[in-house]
Design a protein around this motif. Structure first.
Motif, mmCIF file in Angstrom:
data_model
loop_
_atom_site.group_PDB
_atom_site.id
_atom_site.type_symbol
_atom_site.label_atom_id
_atom_site.label_comp_id
_atom_site.label_asym_id
_atom_site.label_seq_id
_atom_site.Cartn_x
_atom_site.Cartn_y
_atom_site.Cartn_z
ATOM 1 N N ALA A 170 0.895 -1.285 -0.034
ATOM 2 C CA ALA A 170 0.004 -0.027 -0.182
ATOM 3 C C ALA A 170 0.860 1.211 0.023
ATOM 4 N N THR A 228 2.503 4.844 -1.053
ATOM 5 C CA THR A 228 1.963 5.921 -1.850
ATOM 6 C C THR A 228 3.256 6.822 -2.298
ATOM 7 N N ARG A 254 -3.441 5.263 -5.201
ATOM 8 C CA ARG A 254 -3.480 5.483 -3.719
ATOM 9 C C ARG A 254 -2.973 6.811 -3.259
ATOM 10 N N LYS A 267 -5.160 9.560 -1.310
ATOM 11 C CA LYS A 267 -4.903 10.187 0.009
ATOM 12 C C LYS A 267 -4.589 11.559 -0.044
ATOM 13 N N SER A 310 -10.087 2.559 0.285
ATOM 14 C CA SER A 310 -8.970 3.804 0.508
ATOM 15 C C SER A 310 -9.876 5.030 0.320
#
Length: 162
Positions: free
Chosen positions: A56, A58, A90, A94, A125
Motif C-alpha cells: 500500500a 504511496t 492510492r 490520499k 481507500s
C-alpha cells in the motif's frame, strides 16, 4: 454531469481505455505519473510493482493541477497489480480526501484476475461503500475485441445515466 477520469497506466492499456471513455462521454482526463518510474520489463516489473501495491505504498507523483470542485463524478482507471489498485492511485486518493463526496466509478485492466478485489481496495481507500459503475477488461490495447468495445459502451452508458 462534469466527469474527470483519473488514471495510472503502466503499459498503455489503461491510457487506451481512458481516452476511449473520455471521447465517448466528453470527460476530462488526468494521468497520474510517479516521480520514480516502475520497471517496465521482466521479473523486476512484477516484483517491484506487486510489492508496492501489496505494501500500500504511496509514491510521490509528478505535479498535477485539477480543480476537483468543478467535477461531480470521478472515474478511476488502473491496471490490476497483485489484486490491488496501483500505488499512484492510492497517492491521489490520499492527497484528495474530498473525493469521497463525489460519484465514483472505476475501470480496471488486467491480464489475469483480481479486479474485483482491487475495486474493494479502492472503495476502502476512498472510504465509500459502493461504486456507481465498474468495468473489467483483459488487455484491451493489446487484444482488441468486439466484447471489450461492447463493455466500454455499456460502462459509458452507466456513468452517463446519473
Amino acid at each position: 454531469m462534469k466527469t474527470l477520469i483519473v488514471y495510472y497506466s503502466h503499459e498503455g492499456n489503461t491510457d487506451f481505455v481512458a481516452k476511449k471513455i473520455a471521447d465517448k462521454i466528453g470527460a476530462d482526463t488526468l494521468r497520474l505519473v510517479p516521480v520514480k518510474k516502475y520497471p517496465e520489463k521482466g521479473f523486476a516489473k512484477f516484483f517491484w510493482g506487486g510489492k508496492s501495491a501489496v505494501m500500500a505504498e504511496t509514491p510521490e507523483l509528478e505535479p498535477y493541477s485539477v480543480d476537483l470542485d468543478s467535477y461531480e463524478q470521478i472515474v478511476f482507471g488502473f491496471p490490476v497489480w497483485a489484486s490491488n489498485i496501483t500505488p499512484p492511485l492510492r497517492t491521489f486518493v490520499k492527497e484528495n480526501p474530498s473525493i469521497k463526496e463525489k460519484r465514483i466509478a472505476a475501470f480496471a485492466c488486467q491480464s489475469g484476475a483480481g479486479a474485483e478485489k482491487a475495486f474493494g481496495k479502492l472503495k476502502e481507500s476512498i472510504g465509500i461503500d459502493s461504486l456507481a459503475a465498474t468495468l473489467i477488461l483483459i488487455d484491451p490495447k493489446d487484444k482488441p475485441s468486439d466484447d471489450n468495445d461492447r463493455k466500454i459502451e455499456e460502462f459509458c452508458k452507466e456513468i452517463k445515466e446519473w
